[in-house]
Design a protein around this motif. Sequence first.
Motif, mmCIF file in Angstrom:
data_model
loop_
_atom_site.group_PDB
_atom_site.id
_atom_site.type_symbol
_atom_site.label_atom_id
_atom_site.label_comp_id
_atom_site.label_asym_id
_atom_site.label_seq_id
_atom_site.Cartn_x
_atom_site.Cartn_y
_atom_site.Cartn_z
ATOM 1 N N GLY A 100 -8.772 1.498 7.938
ATOM 2 C CA GLY A 100 -7.471 1.169 8.098
ATOM 3 C C GLY A 100 -6.680 1.668 6.687
ATOM 4 O O GLY A 100 -5.596 2.191 6.834
ATOM 5 N N VAL A 101 -7.468 1.473 5.639
ATOM 6 C CA VAL A 101 -6.596 1.712 4.388
ATOM 7 C C VAL A 101 -7.519 2.938 3.404
ATOM 8 O O VAL A 101 -8.532 2.828 3.368
ATOM 9 C CB VAL A 101 -6.814 0.432 3.289
ATOM 10 N N VAL A 102 -6.743 4.009 3.264
ATOM 11 C CA VAL A 102 -7.287 5.053 2.345
ATOM 12 C C VAL A 102 -5.899 5.423 1.451
ATOM 13 O O VAL A 102 -5.097 5.747 1.953
ATOM 14 C CB VAL A 102 -7.646 6.218 3.147
ATOM 15 N N ALA A 103 -6.042 5.084 -0.055
ATOM 16 C CA ALA A 103 -4.837 5.167 -0.625
ATOM 17 C C ALA A 103 -5.305 5.980 -1.793
ATOM 18 O O ALA A 103 -6.208 5.483 -2.282
ATOM 19 C CB ALA A 103 -4.491 3.777 -0.898
ATOM 20 N N LEU A 104 -4.300 6.698 -2.619
ATOM 21 C CA LEU A 104 -4.282 6.820 -3.708
ATOM 22 C C LEU A 104 -3.139 6.114 -4.574
ATOM 23 O O LEU A 104 -2.262 5.348 -3.873
ATOM 24 C CB LEU A 104 -3.966 8.147 -4.221
ATOM 25 N N ALA A 105 -3.444 5.715 -5.882
ATOM 26 C CA ALA A 105 -2.559 4.748 -6.832
ATOM 27 C C ALA A 105 -1.123 5.377 -6.556
ATOM 28 O O ALA A 105 -0.851 6.719 -7.014
ATOM 29 C CB ALA A 105 -3.103 4.636 -8.219
ATOM 30 N N PRO A 106 -0.217 4.457 -6.258
ATOM 31 C CA PRO A 106 1.311 4.964 -6.297
ATOM 32 C C PRO A 106 1.598 4.910 -8.065
ATOM 33 O O PRO A 106 0.992 4.139 -8.665
ATOM 34 C CB PRO A 106 2.068 3.741 -5.641
ATOM 35 N N ALA A 107 2.532 5.797 -8.273
ATOM 36 C CA ALA A 107 3.258 5.804 -9.664
ATOM 37 C C ALA A 107 4.196 4.700 -9.883
ATOM 38 O O ALA A 107 5.433 5.111 -9.800
ATOM 39 C CB ALA A 107 3.834 7.237 -9.893
ATOM 40 N N HIS A 108 3.820 3.507 -9.969
ATOM 41 C CA HIS A 108 4.772 2.376 -9.802
ATOM 42 C C HIS A 108 4.130 1.240 -11.082
ATOM 43 O O HIS A 108 2.871 1.224 -11.333
ATOM 44 C CB HIS A 108 4.759 1.905 -8.592
ATOM 45 N N SER A 109 5.159 0.806 -11.551
ATOM 46 C CA SER A 109 4.658 0.020 -12.931
ATOM 47 C C SER A 109 3.974 -1.403 -12.468
ATOM 48 O O SER A 109 3.499 -1.902 -13.352
ATOM 49 C CB SER A 109 6.069 -0.260 -13.788
ATOM 50 N N ASP A 110 4.381 -1.829 -11.461
ATOM 51 C CA ASP A 110 3.882 -3.098 -10.924
ATOM 52 C C ASP A 110 2.683 -2.926 -10.075
ATOM 53 O O ASP A 110 2.546 -1.849 -9.374
ATOM 54 C CB ASP A 110 4.982 -4.098 -10.240
ATOM 55 N N LEU A 111 2.270 -4.239 -9.589
ATOM 56 C CA LEU A 111 0.992 -4.206 -8.632
ATOM 57 C C LEU A 111 1.732 -3.700 -7.290
ATOM 58 O O LEU A 111 2.931 -4.409 -7.049
ATOM 59 C CB LEU A 111 0.245 -5.640 -8.460
ATOM 60 N N VAL A 112 1.136 -3.258 -6.163
ATOM 61 C CA VAL A 112 1.694 -2.782 -5.077
ATOM 62 C C VAL A 112 1.042 -3.544 -4.011
ATOM 63 O O VAL A 112 -0.038 -3.182 -3.912
ATOM 64 C CB VAL A 112 1.778 -1.244 -4.817
ATOM 65 N N ASP A 113 1.710 -4.291 -3.094
ATOM 66 C CA ASP A 113 1.144 -4.905 -2.105
ATOM 67 C C ASP A 113 0.399 -3.763 -0.926
ATOM 68 O O ASP A 113 0.812 -2.826 -0.897
ATOM 69 C CB ASP A 113 2.378 -5.520 -1.175
ATOM 70 N N SER A 114 -0.835 -4.214 -0.819
ATOM 71 C CA SER A 114 -1.495 -3.195 0.223
ATOM 72 C C SER A 114 -1.292 -3.292 1.654
ATOM 73 O O SER A 114 -2.029 -2.484 2.230
ATOM 74 C CB SER A 114 -3.163 -3.831 0.044
ATOM 75 N N VAL A 115 -0.379 -4.125 2.133
ATOM 76 C CA VAL A 115 -0.038 -4.120 3.352
ATOM 77 C C VAL A 115 0.886 -2.800 3.954
ATOM 78 O O VAL A 115 0.639 -2.113 4.683
ATOM 79 C CB VAL A 115 0.643 -5.438 3.805
ATOM 80 N N PRO A 116 2.028 -2.660 3.181
ATOM 81 C CA PRO A 116 2.773 -1.681 3.688
ATOM 82 C C PRO A 116 2.355 -0.185 3.289
ATOM 83 O O PRO A 116 2.203 -0.018 2.191
ATOM 84 C CB PRO A 116 4.326 -1.774 3.188
#
Length: 780
Positions: A592-608
Amino acid sequence: MRFTTNAYPREQRQDAWRFALRRVSLEVQATSEDLYGELVSFTSGQGIQFVRVTGNGQSLAIDMAQEAPSFWLVLLLEGRLSARQGTTTIDLAEGDILYGGGASRTQVDLAGEHRFLLVKVPHALPALRSRSALPSQISNLIADEAIGRMLSALLRSVADTIVDVSDDQIRPVELALPEFIAATLLDKAPVKELGGAAGARAAILERVFQSIEMRLSDPNLSIHQIAAEHRISPRYLQKLFESAGESFSQFVKFRRLERCRLDLGSPLHAQRSISEILYQWGFNDSASFSRAFRERYAMSPREYRKVGALPEDMGEAPRRGRPSAQKEGRPEEREDSAAPSTREGLGDVEGLVDGLVEDVQVDAARGVRHHALPVRPDTIHWGYFSKTLKPALEVCSGDYVTVETLTHHANDDAERMIDGDPAAEAIYRWTAEGKVIDRRGAGPLDASVVGRGPGEGFGVHICTGPIAISGAEPGDVVQVRILDIDPRPSRNPRFAGRAFGSNVAAYWGFHYAELLTEPKPREVITIYEIEKGAGLPVAHAVYNYRWTPQTDPSGVIHPMYDYPGVPVDPETTEKNFNVLRDIEIPVRPHFGVVALAPAHSDLVDSVPPANFGGNIDNWRLGPGASVFLPVAVPGGLLSLGDPHASQGDGELCGTAIECSMTAVIQVILHKAKAAAPHVRELDYPMIETPTEYVILGFSNPDYLRELGGKAQSEVYKRSSIDAAMRDAFRKARRFLMTIRDLSEDEAISLLSVGVDFGISQVANGNWGVHAVISKALFTN
């Protein structure tokens, strides 16, 4: 691998069947219009591959040109078979065996309904390596002949049990089968090749070799024991070995070392410790084994397990000591600054995971590697993505990884999915003193919002990784190929070897406000067993129960299914075993989850999910498929999780059959300037299967940028199918205009008449719609 054409629409069956057969060195020459085919394959620890094929009339070619040198044979189980190679034609009846070797193609015609077993045996195995060369022409064994009857019976038992057989159960066969083959080759060899007294000595040695091979696990194996078995003196046996250039003890030691090396490099044995392996193959202590291994292979057992290749295979000079690593320190010494740990007072975390796959840091040297990435407390992050996470593994483009993933729903039935599993027990461990994994989500650690626990449950998935890809930079695209994915079996002796998953009809499900019957509202958990039978695996419901308020070990009451990993007290629930009777759900394993890290300064919720990938929940991302993800941060930082045994389009009730999985993946880096056009233009996730492109659209495709400072809460409020459909349309239009050079008008017409749009999920806060573009649309 398990495959059936019945899992595909009629128009896709030919292409799917061709792809499945190519993976086992078979090529389709001709098939009937009403094609039916079923394939099951199993590869033993020593690389012997067994492939059972069932189908209706067709012509195939056995083509080993791209394989390592192998001896192959075909046992006809049912039907009629005619084989041709050059001017040689052989007809087989049921029970007969066809065999050959080398790279010459063999045409196989199957006139009607049929079933056969194809076996490929590497020529490098000791029993074959010292024999004559592989046969240059096909030949056959008749079932009425003694050797044919014996071999046929052995292989038929494999064919009958191939769906359920384990690596341990197949071991006697993989020891005996090369012996049958060697005996067959000797029986067919000209007399002059056997050579009088020299041939007699060689024949004795061959029998001795195989006796030793069968007894390598016996630490008390001696020359006296083997000599007595073959009715010769120990002195004469020693002379026979000396004539071959080595001693009896050397031969035994080298064979044991080679068996250990094979197991250390095999993903099938990735969870076994080095000590378990060395003791199995007859060594008495780890110190002498390590010395012998280093002397033989110029590297330690631990180093070999990490890099997966010997120095000569890596194109480097042999090295002593530890390999140079890209990261210093053991994984347990690497702290995640973005996710503080609260492990004090929990005891020895290392002891909790004793016996799992050992240290997985790697030497990212030149050449392709096969890495093992286990699931354990120091290789997972729970419920969030972050560009600040330290990699659990670093790989190069083209490397393979056997990666374990754990479902965040395992505590729905801890007895089946956690108990007895050291990794699951360690990760899920939660006492009144604290948790091994405290942060479970991207929310505040002090649980100040709703008080459910650190991370607040804003993000729920147990993700393995991240994996850093050497050389990956923003603007590049990473391709993750899913080569194989299998359910993680229960480690509880009561359920040994069986696999289970959970489906939760939860408060976030699309159905929740539409319930008809009382009590309303309610959340219901259904436990499934993933079963292997004839054909594709299926899932059957075991029982269900309604969620009742659960008190976690920290004393917090959870009236709803609102925080990941809350232990369910079975005494507080009522199990209903009379559910979904006579219903089989086809298993479609995927992440269900395959992700690369987003370029975002905070922790990113894994749901959306979003353009970085994440919780995309599309069942097409299974074996044989790839997902392409745009790189946003250096190294990419790939995470995998949320493994599913099966899911329908929509994921209506909020979850799939959530089931821990182990997969083999390949990671490929496409540099921005060198990538193919259909990859170079990607700034969103795309799935590619052998027959389709799947374009993924979301309600808010780049929500972290689009929705401002409160994006991670706003995204849940703004989901709609309309917005997701519009995003999927825009991406699919651009895809067609880019890779096929269609005009906008042409693309729009094709999207309406030849492309299927479907709902991926309405469960993840950022709803998804996908466009399925068949490759068959493009005739050239």
